[in-house]
Scaffold this motif. Structure first.
Motif, mmCIF file in Angstrom:
data_model
loop_
_atom_site.group_PDB
_atom_site.id
_atom_site.type_symbol
_atom_site.label_atom_id
_atom_site.label_comp_id
_atom_site.label_asym_id
_atom_site.label_seq_id
_atom_site.Cartn_x
_atom_site.Cartn_y
_atom_site.Cartn_z
ATOM 1 N N THR A 160 0.835 -1.200 0.000
ATOM 2 C CA THR A 160 0.000 0.000 0.000
ATOM 3 C C THR A 160 0.871 1.252 0.000
ATOM 4 O O THR A 160 0.591 2.212 -0.722
ATOM 5 N N THR A 164 2.355 1.728 -3.444
ATOM 6 C CA THR A 164 1.336 2.203 -4.371
ATOM 7 C C THR A 164 1.094 3.692 -4.185
ATOM 8 O O THR A 164 0.986 4.446 -5.162
ATOM 9 N N LEU A 165 1.035 4.159 -2.950
ATOM 10 C CA LEU A 165 0.828 5.580 -2.690
ATOM 11 C C LEU A 165 2.027 6.408 -3.142
ATOM 12 O O LEU A 165 1.872 7.497 -3.703
ATOM 13 N N LEU A 179 4.218 5.644 -5.544
ATOM 14 C CA LEU A 179 4.279 5.668 -7.000
ATOM 15 C C LEU A 179 3.157 6.508 -7.612
ATOM 16 O O LEU A 179 3.342 7.164 -8.636
ATOM 17 N N SER A 180 1.995 6.510 -6.985
ATOM 18 C CA SER A 180 0.893 7.304 -7.527
ATOM 19 C C SER A 180 1.128 8.796 -7.305
ATOM 20 O O SER A 180 0.642 9.632 -8.063
ATOM 21 N N ALA A 181 1.910 9.150 -6.300
ATOM 22 C CA ALA A 181 2.215 10.556 -6.053
ATOM 23 C C ALA A 181 3.141 11.102 -7.134
ATOM 24 O O ALA A 181 3.148 12.293 -7.418
ATOM 25 N N CYS A 182 3.942 10.254 -7.765
ATOM 26 C CA CYS A 182 4.866 10.701 -8.813
ATOM 27 C C CYS A 182 4.182 10.865 -10.158
ATOM 28 O O CYS A 182 4.766 11.424 -11.080
ATOM 29 N N GLY A 183 2.986 10.373 -10.317
ATOM 30 C CA GLY A 183 2.316 10.395 -11.616
ATOM 31 C C GLY A 183 1.855 11.762 -12.060
ATOM 32 O O GLY A 183 1.702 12.014 -13.244
ATOM 33 N N GLY A 184 1.652 12.710 -11.159
ATOM 34 C CA GLY A 184 1.110 14.002 -11.536
ATOM 35 C C GLY A 184 2.151 15.035 -11.927
ATOM 36 O O GLY A 184 1.815 16.138 -12.302
#
Length: 70
Positions: free
Chosen positions: A11, A14-15, A17-22
């Motif tokens: 978890t 995932t958090l 890696l998702s923070a780097c997407g923007g």
């Protein structure tokens, strides 16, 4: 216990890696490179209309001038 640690770790990853997407990163295919600097092939050439440089030198003479300062 190990399952809970792995679930929390997954978890967290995932958090993270998702923070780097923007982020607005540059497109590597749109980046332009500066052309490399070109060295003139003959240093003894002068611009047109330069009256002071009417002499022409052979490569041997140029090398002698460069090495011995004659």
């Amino acid at each position: 216990m190990i399952r809970h640690v792995m679930l929390i770790g997954a978890t967290a990853m995932t958090l993270i890696l998702s923070a780097c997407g923007g982020k607005d990163a540059p497109d590597e295919f749109l980046v332009l490179k500066n052309p490399s600097l070109a060295v003139p092939p003959e240093y003894h050439l002068r611009p047109p209309g330069d009256d002071g440089a009417t002499e022409t030198y052979t490569p041997e003479e140029l090398a002698r001038q460069a090495l011995f300062g004659e």
